[in-house]
Write a protein that holds these residues in place. Structure first.
Motif, short mmCIF file in Angstrom:
data_model
loop_
_atom_site.label_atom_id
_atom_site.label_comp_id
_atom_site.label_asym_id
_atom_site.label_seq_id
_atom_site.Cartn_x
_atom_site.Cartn_y
_atom_site.Cartn_z
N ALA A 5 0.82 -1.20 0.00
CA ALA A 5 0.00 0.00 0.00
C ALA A 5 0.86 1.26 0.00
O ALA A 5 0.57 2.23 -0.71
N LYS A 6 1.92 1.27 0.79
CA LYS A 6 2.82 2.43 0.83
C LYS A 6 3.53 2.62 -0.50
O LYS A 6 3.75 3.74 -0.96
N ARG A 7 3.90 1.51 -1.15
CA ARG A 7 4.63 1.61 -2.42
C ARG A 7 3.74 1.96 -3.61
O ARG A 7 4.24 2.37 -4.66
N LYS A 15 12.36 -0.37 -0.79
CA LYS A 15 12.25 0.48 0.39
C LYS A 15 11.43 1.73 0.04
O LYS A 15 11.79 2.48 -0.87
N PRO A 16 10.33 1.97 0.73
CA PRO A 16 9.51 3.14 0.42
C PRO A 16 10.27 4.46 0.46
O PRO A 16 10.07 5.33 -0.39
N ALA A 17 11.16 4.63 1.44
CA ALA A 17 11.90 5.88 1.54
C ALA A 17 12.78 6.10 0.32
O ALA A 17 12.87 7.23 -0.21
N LEU A 18 13.42 5.04 -0.16
CA LEU A 18 14.27 5.16 -1.35
C LEU A 18 13.43 5.51 -2.58
O LEU A 18 13.80 6.39 -3.37
N LEU A 19 12.32 4.82 -2.74
CA LEU A 19 11.44 5.11 -3.88
C LEU A 19 10.91 6.54 -3.82
O LEU A 19 10.89 7.26 -4.83
N GLY A 20 10.48 6.96 -2.64
CA GLY A 20 9.89 8.29 -2.49
C GLY A 20 10.88 9.41 -2.76
O GLY A 20 10.62 10.30 -3.58
N TRP A 21 12.01 9.37 -2.08
CA TRP A 21 12.98 10.43 -2.27
C TRP A 21 13.62 10.37 -3.66
O TRP A 21 13.98 11.40 -4.23
N GLY A 22 13.71 9.16 -4.22
CA GLY A 22 14.21 9.04 -5.60
C GLY A 22 13.30 9.74 -6.58
O GLY A 22 13.75 10.42 -7.51
#
Length: 556
Positions: free
Chosen positions: A283-285, A535-542
């Motif tokens: 869901a987050k991704r 990793k959601p943080a990596l995907l988001g900030w990327g």
């Protein structure tokens, strides 16, 4: 709302209609295949929370990539130039990342079936009922926009009478959602995403070749519209004039923060796709995966609008001639051979159906669960609500046909949609963001903040702007201002009401406010979800960094 010039009739033949017929057969086939998995109301409304992240991610972006988006953003590209990229790189990506990293743990972890249901847990029944009604109304309004715009486009391009186009597309959307529920809608949206790209990519490539490549395009536009036309920020200083009628402050605050976050984080037509994911990690991704194709959508939507402006220099110059909304149809008419033309028409129809289906599926969920089951027919067996959802789907399609005509007074598709978002989504975002980050916020504050924000946006638009009391250069600029007004008024009212009313007990806010946890949030990642590239943080900030990098060529 949308007008297409005469003389846009496409030279379609049997091959083109065969491609279109095959698409309709596949659409219904997906609906019947999805029917086997629909056993409960949860299966019908949220796919049983069973779908993988890549499926929900593509459905998330496809649900937004309706034909109103395609025609409207191509029109904006022709009218406003590179300023249009703001709707993507600052007006979508940051909010999508915020939804995935910050808000989805609250939505998914609380196990709600809809966005209004979250408000029920956080604020109580008054805010829940008001938000449910707002969602239901906005969903059928936007579904109607897609349906009516499609009818006008198909009448201009193929010669279909409007009623034929409305009945045909409405029937197929109704059929596959009623049969297979949200799973059918989502899997069709994944198919529609690729069909839309198959239509737009050839159009862009052939169009660029016709105008001499990117260098030829930029040279032509710089000489005809000035060197600021292909820059995103030049001329946006406060007090400076530009085609968009907005300065950097209203772009950043009105579009980039208030309107964008209001749409992407509270629009249930989008959030519903993430809620159907198989676990919290997926869901987050979902919005984070969707962010990457969203970054590059301007290449196949905005760029064709620029190409059309070079190929048809009279575009938008005369009320009786070609309008900005004609950008995509003009390119289809002039550039594509039969066969490819059939794919393009199918892609356009797929886009309309994707946009309509997303709003119809969110409407049937909210009306059935948050209005019918919560206040009118409580405590019935699950089979009753499953049947109700199917009936409400048909009602939603029929209402969408009627509400479409409300939009007839608007000359630009995106102006109308952005007006609706400023009225309905921005006030909801105010309530969500304050309620999530301030435990003291009371139940009464949620209701009055939502109501006052909605009313303030309408007053600003219909009275202050439309009556000429305040001077705003364009409809889009007025929408940005309305969004800011809705946010500020809603926030102030929430703060004031909270200070004079009692907060909810802290024990009832577990998993509903920042810093608290609910059992659903403790869910362990599924096998493979802890891989570094997931990793959601990596995907988001990327995604945020990539969107910022995309601004560089359009900033000087």
């Amino acid at each position: 709302m949308i007008t297409l010039a005469e003389g846009l009739r496409l030279p379609t033949n049997g091959l083109d209609y065969t491609i279109l017929a095959i698409y309709f057969v596949v659409v219904l086939g997906i609906g019947f295949a999805a029917k086997r998995s629909v056993k409960t109301s949860l299966d019908f409304f949220l796919s049983g929370r069973s779908l993988p992240a890549w499926v929900t991610g593509l459905a998330f972006v496809a649900a937004n990539l309706g034909a109103t988006e395609i025609l409207g953003m191509a029109a904006n590209g022709a009218q406003y130039g590179a300023y249009t990229v703001h709707w993507y790189w600052i007006g979508a990506i940051p909010a999508m990342v915020f939804l995935g990293l910050v808000m989805m743990p609250f939505y998914y972890g609380s196990k709600v079936r809809s966005v209004p249901e979250f408000l029920l847990h956080r604020f109580g029944p008054s805010s829940h009922l008001l938000s449910s009604v707002i969602f239901a109304v906005s969903s059928v309004l936007i579904a109607g926009v897609n349906l009516y715009a499609m009818a006008i486009v198909l009448q201009a391009l193929l010669g279909w009478p409007q009623w034929v186009a409305i009945v045909v597309a409405g029937f197929f959307v109704l059929a596959y959602i009623t049969i297979g529920g949200l799973s059918s809608a989502i899997y069709n949206e994944v198919l529609q995403f690729f069909v839309i790209l198959a239509a737009l990519i050839p159009l862009t490539i052939v169009g660029l070749k016709r105008v001499g490549g990117w260098d030829g395009l930029t040279d032509s536009l710089n000489s005809s519209h000035g060197d600021a036309f292909l820059t995103a920020w030049k001329g946006t200083g406060i007090g400076e004039a530009n085609p968009l009628g907005a300065n950097w402050l209203t772009i950043v605050l009105g579009l980039g923060f208030v309107m964008s976050f209001g749409y992407w984080t509270t629009n249930f037509a989008e959030v519903q796709r993430a809620l159907s994911a198989k676990n919290l990690s997926a869901a987050k991704r979902t919005p984070l995966i969707a962010a990457f194709p969203k970054i590059f959508i301007p290449l196949v939507v905005v760029v064709p609008g620029l190409i059309a402006l070079v190929m048809e220099p009279t575009l938008g110059k005369s009320k009786d001639g070609l309008q900005y909304n004609d950008a995509i149809p003009v390119l289809m008419r002039d550039l594509l051979p039969n066969g490819v033309l059939g794919i393009a028409v199918t892609g356009l129809l797929a886009a309309f159906m994707a946009g309509m289906a997303a709003n119809v599926s969110s409407f049937n969920t909210v009306f059935t669960n948050d209005i019918w089951a919560a206040y009118l027919k409580k405590g019935r067996e699950d089979r009753y609500y499953l049947k109700t959802g199917r009936v409400v789907t048909a009602v939603g399609v029929l209402i969408g046909m009627g509400t479409a005509f409300i939009a007839s007074s608007f000359s630009n598709i995106m102006n109308y949609l952005q007006t609706l978002f400023s009225f309905f989504n921005v006030p909801l975002f105010v309530v969500f963001i304050i309620g999530m980050f301030w435990k003291r916020t009371s139940a009464a504050a949620g209701f009055w903040g939502l109501l006052s924000g909605t009313v303030a946006a309408m007053i600003n638009y219909f009275w202050l702007y439309k009556q000429g009391i305040i001077a705003i250069p364009s409809e889009q600029g007025a929408n940005f201002v309305s969004s800011i007004v809705a946010f500020v008024v809603g926030a102030l009212v929430m703060v004031l009401v909270t200070l004079v009313t009692k907060p909810k007990p802290a024990a009832s806010l577990a998993g509903l406010v920042y810093g608290s946890r609910s059992p659903g949030m403790e869910e362990l990642p599924a096998e493979g979800d802890d891989a570094w590239y997931r990793k959601p943080a990596l995907l988001g900030w990327g995604a945020v960094v990539l969107a910022a990098v995309c601004y560089i060529p359009f900033s000087f």
